[in-house]
Each structure stands twice: as structure tokens, then as C-alpha cells.
Design an enzyme around this catalytic site. Structure first.
Site, PDB file in Angstrom:
ATOM      1  N   CYS A 251       0.938  -1.451  13.031  1.00  0.00           N
ATOM      2  CA  CYS A 251       2.391  -1.677  12.981  1.00  0.00           C
ATOM      3  C   CYS A 251       3.006  -2.202  14.284  1.00  0.00           C
ATOM      4  CB  CYS A 251       3.101  -0.395  12.576  1.00  0.00           C
ATOM      5  SG  CYS A 251       2.740   0.062  10.873  1.00  0.00           S
TER       6      CYS A 251
ATOM      7  N   LYS B 158      -6.094   4.974  16.929  1.00  0.00           N
ATOM      8  CA  LYS B 158      -5.719   6.336  17.309  1.00  0.00           C
ATOM      9  C   LYS B 158      -6.600   7.292  16.524  1.00  0.00           C
ATOM     10  CE  LYS B 158      -1.843   6.927  14.142  1.00  0.00           C
ATOM     11  NZ  LYS B 158      -0.460   7.355  14.037  1.00  0.00           N
TER      12      LYS B 158
ATOM     13  N   ARG C 219       3.171   8.071   9.939  1.00  0.00           N
ATOM     14  CA  ARG C 219       2.133   7.745  10.928  1.00  0.00           C
ATOM     15  C   ARG C 219       0.781   7.967  10.286  1.00  0.00           C
ATOM     16  NH1 ARG C 219       3.248  12.418  14.762  1.00  0.00           N
ATOM     17  NH2 ARG C 219       3.588  13.263  12.689  1.00  0.00           N
TER      18      ARG C 219
ATOM     19  N   ASN D 292      10.362   0.937  15.460  1.00  0.00           N
ATOM     20  CA  ASN D 292       9.022   0.666  15.992  1.00  0.00           C
ATOM     21  C   ASN D 292       9.080   0.000  17.359  1.00  0.00           C
ATOM     22  OD1 ASN D 292       7.615   1.884  14.013  1.00  0.00           O
ATOM     23  ND2 ASN D 292       6.742   0.053  13.098  1.00  0.00           N
TER      24      ASN D 292
ATOM     25  N   GLU E 283       9.275   2.535   5.458  1.00  0.00           N
ATOM     26  CA  GLU E 283       8.455   3.750   5.597  1.00  0.00           C
ATOM     27  C   GLU E 283       8.164   4.016   7.072  1.00  0.00           C
ATOM     28  OE1 GLU E 283       7.559   6.102   3.352  1.00  0.00           O
ATOM     29  OE2 GLU E 283       6.946   6.987   5.250  1.00  0.00           O
TER      30      GLU E 283
HETATM   31  P1  NAD Z   1      -2.610  -2.449   3.628  1.00  0.00           P
HETATM   32  O1  NAD Z   1      -3.048  -3.782   4.030  1.00  0.00           O
HETATM   33  O2  NAD Z   1      -3.412  -1.230   3.997  1.00  0.00           O
HETATM   34  O3  NAD Z   1      -2.415  -2.403   2.038  1.00  0.00           O
HETATM   35  C1  NAD Z   1      -1.793  -3.395   1.286  1.00  0.00           C
HETATM   36  C2  NAD Z   1      -2.379  -3.343  -0.121  1.00  0.00           C
HETATM   37  O4  NAD Z   1      -1.595  -4.181  -0.973  1.00  0.00           O
HETATM   38  C3  NAD Z   1      -3.813  -3.884  -0.214  1.00  0.00           C
HETATM   39  O5  NAD Z   1      -4.636  -2.929  -0.853  1.00  0.00           O
HETATM   40  C4  NAD Z   1      -3.680  -5.154  -1.046  1.00  0.00           C
HETATM   41  O6  NAD Z   1      -4.804  -5.407  -1.848  1.00  0.00           O
HETATM   42  C5  NAD Z   1      -2.465  -4.820  -1.879  1.00  0.00           C
HETATM   43  N1  NAD Z   1      -1.766  -5.988  -2.460  1.00  0.00           N
HETATM   44  C6  NAD Z   1      -1.349  -7.111  -1.833  1.00  0.00           C
HETATM   45  N2  NAD Z   1      -0.698  -7.922  -2.706  1.00  0.00           N
HETATM   46  C7  NAD Z   1      -0.722  -7.292  -3.914  1.00  0.00           C
HETATM   47  C8  NAD Z   1      -0.194  -7.610  -5.182  1.00  0.00           C
HETATM   48  N3  NAD Z   1       0.499  -8.734  -5.412  1.00  0.00           N
HETATM   49  N4  NAD Z   1      -0.402  -6.734  -6.192  1.00  0.00           N
HETATM   50  C9  NAD Z   1      -1.086  -5.594  -5.982  1.00  0.00           C
HETATM   51  N5  NAD Z   1      -1.582  -5.227  -4.792  1.00  0.00           N
HETATM   52  C10 NAD Z   1      -1.394  -6.059  -3.757  1.00  0.00           C
HETATM   53  O7  NAD Z   1      -1.134  -2.277   4.212  1.00  0.00           O
HETATM   54  P2  NAD Z   1      -0.401  -0.950   4.753  1.00  0.00           P
HETATM   55  O8  NAD Z   1      -0.916  -0.547   6.069  1.00  0.00           O
HETATM   56  O9  NAD Z   1      -0.342   0.050   3.645  1.00  0.00           O
HETATM   57  O10 NAD Z   1       1.063  -1.530   4.995  1.00  0.00           O
HETATM   58  C11 NAD Z   1       1.902  -1.920   3.936  1.00  0.00           C
HETATM   59  C12 NAD Z   1       3.289  -2.157   4.480  1.00  0.00           C
HETATM   60  O11 NAD Z   1       3.823  -0.927   5.001  1.00  0.00           O
HETATM   61  C13 NAD Z   1       3.353  -3.144   5.647  1.00  0.00           C
HETATM   62  O12 NAD Z   1       4.524  -3.900   5.556  1.00  0.00           O
HETATM   63  C14 NAD Z   1       3.375  -2.261   6.862  1.00  0.00           C
HETATM   64  O13 NAD Z   1       4.018  -2.871   7.962  1.00  0.00           O
HETATM   65  C15 NAD Z   1       4.206  -1.095   6.358  1.00  0.00           C
HETATM   66  N6  NAD Z   1       3.949   0.156   7.070  1.00  0.00           N
HETATM   67  C16 NAD Z   1       2.678   0.511   7.399  1.00  0.00           C
HETATM   68  C17 NAD Z   1       2.456   1.739   8.038  1.00  0.00           C
HETATM   69  C18 NAD Z   1       1.050   2.155   8.418  1.00  0.00           C
HETATM   70  O14 NAD Z   1       0.912   3.109   9.172  1.00  0.00           O
HETATM   71  N7  NAD Z   1       0.015   1.498   7.936  1.00  0.00           N
HETATM   72  C19 NAD Z   1       3.528   2.587   8.341  1.00  0.00           C
HETATM   73  C20 NAD Z   1       4.816   2.198   7.972  1.00  0.00           C
HETATM   74  C21 NAD Z   1       5.012   0.974   7.337  1.00  0.00           C
END
Ligand code: NAD
Length: 455
Positions: free
Chosen positions: A267, A328, A158, A215, A155
Site C-alpha cells: 500500500c 513486515k 493492516r 496512508n 479499507e
Molecule cells: P490483491 O491483488 O491481493 O487481490 C485482488 C484480487 O482481485 C485478485 O485475487 C484478483 O484475481 C482479483 N480480481 C481482479 N479483477 C477481478 C475481476 N474483474 N473479477 C474478479 N476478481 C478480480 O489486492 P489487495 O491487496 O487485496 O488489494 C485490493 C485493494 O485494496 C487495493 O486497491 C489496495 O490498495 C486496497 N487495500 C489493500 C490493503 C492491503 O493491506 N493489502 C489494505 C487496504 C486497502
């Protein structure tokens, strides 16, 4: 299509809501009961502009629901997305894949035959094949017959512009290993291809690398302009003019060329660190990325020095107003925000720090001990010796600077996002410092003996 989304964080929730807006039937599942309860009650646990209305619309249309029960979520789903966190592993800089593999193992007990398990989390090369191995191992252990496929769908959204990015992406990347998985991925994203967003089909490995490379490249661009800003300060250039001048070159582009306090967020820090480790593990050192990480880490210390310079070399006894603490604007995310390094250093140096942020307080209250929270910039600046503009929220872009200054006891203004014009601020009687603009740098005026040495 029926789809399950594991994880309702910034990525899982936005993806789930947007997929339901495409017309798919989405069940989002999270282990955190409180989060799911909030969502079921129509609330949104994160701040992301526009997400609440879109969520409400799709829940009302019966296409979007939330549960803590994985079996219920994946029942009848053709695709199950894993969108759980992949933070930096403690101690060694690798991506921590515990949550990804735990989700994969749990899925083996509940998915329907023919399901495509899609990893949306950012994961090192080889992880999707390992996800397949984990599921297959668990199926073998339980003796359950259940053919499945895997796909990688990193994904690129932003935070703060997540819906727009998801609905109008520059590209969608799908790593697959079979034609049937490709068909499912194409079907999921068909509404976007109708809008001419390119859907790129590639191998699992290439998809995994694309995310980290993207990234790391963006983090490099930011770090590059930050170093150019340092040069500008030394030799009398203006980094905004330089960034504009190089950004107009179509081969370079103007995005991610804003000099500032160093990249942070959920990230770039963890993904650059993970890519450096992946390179080391595979004897393909990522020397540029390693340098970027080092330069960015040092930058935060430089920012502290910049603020201290403005205060005559020491923080002790000074009152400082900090505007913005999220990494940000337009997000409540505090993960790896520069504020988490800069603010504690000022508090630790003996300053009284008053902080304001439109959305950062909920997280910030635990992450920034020892500060006081103010309602707005004017309240934060009341009696302050200096103001530090750390995150360029819209609220801080058009401040009534006369009013701000009238409430202060001092005249310092450290603009770490280059929001204001040095001459305007000087005209209002501020001692103004910014990034990469020599005319605004205080270093030459500050008595050398009082400066805190840079790390
Ligand atoms: P986050 O920490 O905000 O959310 C993760 C969620 O997953 C949490 O709510 C947690 O409780 C849940 N979770 C964990 N294990 C679980 C399970 N076994 N069953 C059900 N729920 C479970 O993370 P995020 O920021 O959304 O990032 C997720 C992924 O996406 C990461 O790998 C990150 O690098 C990637 N990513 C993030 C962004 C961003 O801007 N935040 C952008 C692109 C990619």
C-alpha cells in the site's frame, strides 16, 4: 443482507470472511480459478493469522461461498463490493484502475436493480463517479433498465492484523451520494456500530481522499523518524529513546515511529506515488509526499551501504544470512518489500545470500533469484560472515545468539529493525550495526576508502 465481494485478495477475502461473521450472506468471486478452487476446498491462498478458522466457521454455517461466476455471485445481492487490485500504473506512478473499471463494466450486465456498488479498493478522487459513469454507459449500450447507486468504502486493515482491524476498526468511512446508499452502508456495518466503532458518512470525494491521506501521513511518520535516526547516528543520539520521547506526546502518538529500512508493502509505496500524481494532476502539488517518496527510495540504498560497511566495503565472496524478506511480519506479502532492493544488490555484488522467512518463501522463490533458502535463522547463518535482520518476525526476536554466532565464520550483525540491544550483541562478540544508534554505528571504525558511496 446478501453481499457479493469481487476480488479475493488480502482485502476482499478478509472483508468477505468478516462480513459473513457479522451474519451477512457473502459470495466472494474471483477470476483466478485456482484461487477459488483452493477456497472451495477449505484452503486459504494467503497467510493471514486467524483467517482460516473464521473462513471455515462461516462456510460451515452456510453464510460464505466462493465462485468464479460473477452473475451467480451478484444475484440477489443488495451490495456488491469491488476489492480488486489498484497497483501502480507502469511508467507514470498513477494508480492503475483497469481492474476496477473492468469489474464495473461487467457488473452492468448482471446486477439487480437497486444494487449499491461499493468500491473498497483504494482509488483516486473521482473514481467512484467514474465507476457510476462506466456502469451507466454500459446499461445505456445494452438498453437494460437498472437503477443502481455507488458508494466508497476504503479499507484501513493492516496485513498480519487484518481480522482484528476489520472487526475493531478505529473508524469505518463510507462515502455516499444518496440516502438510500447511506442506509445500505449503515446496515452492512450495523454489527460494528453496536460495538461502538464510529461509522463516518461523508461524500464520495472525501472518502477517496481520506484513504490516500491516511496512508501518506503514516508513510510520512515512518520517513520522518528514519531521518531522525540518521541524525542520531551522526550526533550520538538513540532513535528509540527519541521515538519514545516524542511518541508519549498525545498529539504525536507512538505508532509508526519505528526507524527501519524504509517503508514497503502493498500500500504505502503505491498510494504515496498515486497521491503525488493526483496532486500534480489537480495543480495541488503534494510536496511533502513527493519528498517522502524520494527519501524512502534513497533509504534502501543506504541500507545496502550499511551492510557493505559491515563487510568491509564489498559483498563479493562474502556469505550473508538474511532473516526475513516479507515487507513486515505476519504476512506472506512481498509486494515492494525492502528485501526486493537490498537482497538483489547483495547478490549482484557477488555475495552468497542465504535467506529464511517463516512465510515468504512461496513468493520469494521467484522474486529473489540467486539466493538459497534455509529452514531457519541458524541454518541461514551457518558459515556466514554477517547476518542481516530485515523483517522482525517473532522467530527472530529471541534468537539464541550464542548458537547463531557459533555457526558463523564472521561476526557481523546488521539489525535493520533495532530488535536487539547493542551492548548485548557487542558482549557476545558481534560487530553490530542498527538504525539510529550512534554507539552501534560502524561507520567511524570502517576505513573510509573502502566504503561504497551512498547514492
Ligand atoms: P490483491 O491483488 O491481493 O487481490 C485482488 C484480487 O482481485 C485478485 O485475487 C484478483 O484475481 C482479483 N480480481 C481482479 N479483477 C477481478 C475481476 N474483474 N473479477 C474478479 N476478481 C478480480 O489486492 P489487495 O491487496 O487485496 O488489494 C485490493 C485493494 O485494496 C487495493 O486497491 C489496495 O490498495 C486496497 N487495500 C489493500 C490493503 C492491503 O493491506 N493489502 C489494505 C487496504 C486497502
Amino acid at each position: 443482507m446478501r453481499i457479493a465481494m469481487i476480488g479475493t485478495g488480502y482485502v476482499g477475502l478478509v472483508s468477505g470472511v468478516c462480513f459473513s461473521d457479522f451474519g451477512h450472506e457473502i459470495v466472494c468471486v474471483d477470476k483466478l480459478t485456482a484461487k477459488v478452487e483452493t477456497l472451495r476446498a477449505g484452503g486459504v491462498p494467503i497467510y493471514e493469522p486467524g483467517l482460516d478458522e473464521m473462513l471455515k466457521r462461516n462456510v460451515e454455517a452456510g453464510r460464505l461461498s466462493f465462485t468464479t461466476d460473477l452473475a451467480e455471485a451478484v444475484k440477489g445481492a443488495q451490495a456488491v463490493f469491488i476489492a480488486v487490485g489498484t497497483p501502480t500504473r507502469r511508467g507514470d506512478g498513477h494508480a492503475d484502475l483497469t481492474y476496477v473499471y473492468a469489474a464495473a463494466a461487467e457488473l452492468a450486465d448482471v446486477i439487480d436493480p437497486g444494487t449499491v456498488v461499493v468500491t473498497k479498493s483504494t482509488v483516486p478522487v473521482g473514481t467512484n463517479r467514474e465507476v457510476a459513469r462506466v456502469i451507466a454507459a454500459r446499461l445505456a449500450e445494452t438498453g437494460r433498465e437498472c437503477p443502481f447507486e455507488v458508494a466508497s468504502n476504503p479499507e484501513f486493515l493492516r496485513e498480519g492484523a487484518a481480522i482484528e482491524d476489520f472487526m475493531r476498526p478505529d473508524r469505518v468511512v463510507c462515502g455516499v451520494d444518496s440516502e438510500s446508499a447511506e442506509q445500505v452502508m449503515r446496515e452492512i456495518y450495523r454489527p460494528l456500530s453496536l460495538r461502538e466503532a464510529p461509522v463516518m458518512i461523508t461524500s464520495l470525494e472525501s472518502a477517496e481522499i481520506i484513504k490516500y491521506a491516511a496512508n501518506a501521513f503514516l508513510a510520512t511518520k515512518i520517513t520522518f523518524i528514519n531521518e531522525i535516526a540518521d541524525l542520531c547516528e551522526k550526533v550520538g543520539g538513540d532513535v528509540k529513546a527519541v521515538a519514545k520521547g516524542i511518541g508519549m506526546d498525545g498529539r504525536i502518538g507512538s505508532k509508526f515511529l519505528h526507524a527501519g529500512p524504509g517503508y514497503g508493502g502493498s500500500c504505502f509505496p503505491k498510494d504515496t506515488s498515486a497521491l503525488a500524481r493526483i496532486g500534480q494532476d489537480h495543480s495541488a502539488p503534494m510536496r511533502i509526499v513527493e519528498t517522502v517518496i524520494d527519501v524512502n527510495d534513497r533509504r534502501k540504498r543506504r541500507m545496502i551501504d550499511k551492510v557493505l560497511d559491515l563487510l568491509g566495503g564489498k559483498a563479493n565472496g562474502k556469505k550473508i544470512a538474511v532473516l526475513g524478506v516479507t515487507f513486515k511480519p505476519e504476512t506472506d506479502d512481498m509486494r515492494d518489500s525492502p528485501s526486493l532492493t537490498i537482497v538483489p544488490a547483495l547478490v549482484g555484488g557477488g555475495a552468497q545470500v542465504s535467506v529464511t522467512d517463516p512465510e515468504g518463501r512461496k513468493e520469494g522463490e521467484t522474486l529473489l533469484p540467486g539466493v538459497t533458502w534455509a529452514e531457519d535463522a541458524y541454518a541461514a547463518a551457518e558459515g556466514a560472515d554477517a547476518v542481516v535482520l530485515l523483517t522482525e518476525w517473532n522467530q527472530f526476536r529471541a534468537l539464541d545468539l550464542k548458537r547463531l554466532k557459533a555457526g558463523m565464520r564472521g561476526d557481523g550483525f546488521a539489525d535493520l529493525r533495532n530488535v536487539y540491544d547493542p551492548e548485548d550483541l557487542a558482549g557476545l562478540g558481534f560487530r553490530y550495526v542498527s538504525i539510529g544508534r550512534a554507539d552501534a554505528a560502524p561507520a567511524a571504525a570502517a576505513p573510509a576508502g573502502e566504503l561504497t558511496p551512498s547514492s
